[in-house]
Structure formats: C-alpha cells, structure tokens
Design an enzyme around this catalytic site. Sequence first.
Site, PDB file in Angstrom:
ATOM      1  CE  LYS A 121     -19.890 -35.132 -10.898  1.00 10.41           C
ATOM      2  NZ  LYS A 121     -18.473 -35.346 -10.622  1.00 10.41           N
ATOM      3  CE  LYS A 221     -18.015 -32.357  -7.989  1.00  5.01           C
ATOM      4  NZ  LYS A 221     -16.617 -32.783  -7.935  1.00  5.01           N
ATOM      5  N   GLY A 315     -14.091 -40.310  -4.816  1.00  3.11           N
ATOM      6  CA  GLY A 315     -13.799 -41.700  -4.457  1.00  3.11           C
ATOM      7  C   GLY A 315     -15.095 -42.486  -4.359  1.00  3.11           C
TER       8      GLY A 315
END
Length: 346
Positions: A121, A221, A315
């Site tokens: 990111k 995000k 995950g």
Amino acid sequence: MVGFGVVGRALAEKIVSEREELVSKFGLKPRIVAVADSSGALVDERGVDIERALEAKKRYRYLARAMPNNVVKTPLEELLENFDYDVLVETTPTNIVDGEPGLTYIKIALSMGKSVVTTNKGPLALALPALTEMADRNGAILRFSGTVGGGTPILDFGRMCQSGDEVVKVEGILNGTTNYVLTRMYSDGLDFDEALIEAQKAGYAEKDPSMDVEGFDTACKLVIIANYVMGLTVTLKDVEIRGIKGVTYGQLKELAKSGKTVKLLGTIDKEHGLLTVQSREVDLTDPLCVWGTLNAVTFHMEKLGSETIVGKGAGGAETAVAIVRDLIIVKRFLMDSLGGLPLKSL
Ligand code: HSE
C-alpha cells in the site's frame, strides 16, 4: 516475485497446490522465474523450485541462510532491469514514509513496460497518480486488488458502483487487525494489547502494527479507493488520520447498552474533498457493523443509494486470491496487446 513474507508465500503455495486448476479454470500457468526476500534472490528462467524455496523459508527464515549456494546477491534493481519476466509481483512490507523499497521496484518494472501486481500500500498511497500514468505511458498495467479488502474485491465493486452512476461518499471498515482487536475486546473482554498480539500472530497485522492501530493502513486504503474508484487525485497527505488507541472494554460495554459500538472508520466525502480516518460510534444494526477480520465498505451513490460489500479483509491466503485475480487480468491485457498470441510464461 519480490517479497516472500506471509502474502508472497501464500501465493507460492497457491500456485503449487492449485497448479492444475489455475490452468484449467483460468488458463494461467505462472512460471516463477525469480523469488526474492530481503536476503537475496533465487533465479531460474526455467522456473524456480518454489516448493524447495517454501520449505527453506519455513525452516531458516531467510532464503540466503537456507540456500547460500543458490541465492544471488545481485541488487534487485539490477535484476529487475536486466532479467526477462512478464510481470512483477511485489509484496514487500508497506512503508508510508517513502514507499521503499517497493516503490523503486515498481517504478523500474513499469518503466521497462513490465506489468506489476502489488499488495503493497505504501507506494500507492504516496504516488498512485504518478504510477498509473507511468504504467499507461509504458504500455503496462498496474494492478493492486489485494491492497484493499484482502481477497474481497472491494475496488472492483466500487468501480461497478461508479459505472453509470456517481459514488459521492464512501464509508468503511478497512483494517482487519483493528476490527479483530475491537471484536475480541467487545465479545471476550480481552485487553487491547493481548488482542493485538493475537492479530499479529495470525498474520493480519502490518510488520509495524502501529500502522494498523494508528489508522495509517486505513488511510492508505482510502487513498487507493479515492483514486481508483472516484477518480480523485489524492495521496496520503490529503487524509486526516486518527487511530483507535484509547478505546477500552469498559467503553464498549457501556455503549452496547444503547445498541452501539466503536469501529475504526475511513470516510471519503467527494463533494468536500475530505478523507478522514477516525474511531466512531456505529449502531449494532448498521450494515457496516461487522466483526473479526471482516471489512465492510458502503458506497453511497447519487442515484442508486447505498451498497455495502462485506468480506475478509486480511490474511495471506485471502490476499493471494486477489493476486491471482490480478494476474488473470494482466494475462488478458498482455494477450490483447500481442493480438491474442499466447504468452510464454503466464
Ligand atoms: N494489516 C492489514 C489489515 C492487512 O489488518 O487489514 C490487510 O491489508
């Protein structure tokens, strides 16, 4: 593959264990010609023995320690410039200070016309508008489905919402770690630090978990959603950020009596150009009020009203699905640009 941590290994495992399915369902036959961690790279243009690399990494933590005679120490910048590959899969840890080392690797690949799939990111939060332009200019594509929502296709869902309508506001729980921590506090009375250690052990948290707790991960995000879905040209410096430190079990218990709880929410308000991350009270009946590592994002549209997407947001195995999704798109893109000719290695 640059980066061989939780996500990189999960991708390698998926490629090994689902080899036949990837071919039969998606026509995808990835050949990993190089895999690098921070200690060095294994390189083989016929395909690296990835099962051996996985085993070695598990036992010795660093590739160079496990396979000193096979690992090359050539700087990755040089490898990325001189080695033959179709796609760079970049999964190094997020660094929001300068985006490195991932930013440089992505830039080198794109500047050479190689497509890039990343789950990192940092480079996107700092430079997404510039990187997209670089990809366009060099006839490559940059895909980053796994950067938002783990395996849940939040970004493409958002794009669909934008198609034929206009997304004017976005609200969401975008960080699995903090949602997990808040859930364990709320449901099981755990204290903050205990719950955070669990999230770290399960591989949900960032390498530096303050990224999660202080809201920076959510902010990254938001930037990615704002650019990709809403066409805004923003970077991390445009986000007002506050995290969840300070939330207590007592507070959550008290709020529950009035049908509420606390969640770390990211919000984009297009009209006012505002991007914010902060913990806020949410009704227990709100569709955004999801638990565990789930993410939930509501897209508010001008005509259609609101749509919420919910799914696991963190995950390794989940994020590996997003990488494969991106690889399928890259493959289509490359085949189109070759006039439909099959590629040698995808
Ligand atoms: N640390 C991130 C999270 C990983 O907890 O959501 C997925 O981006």
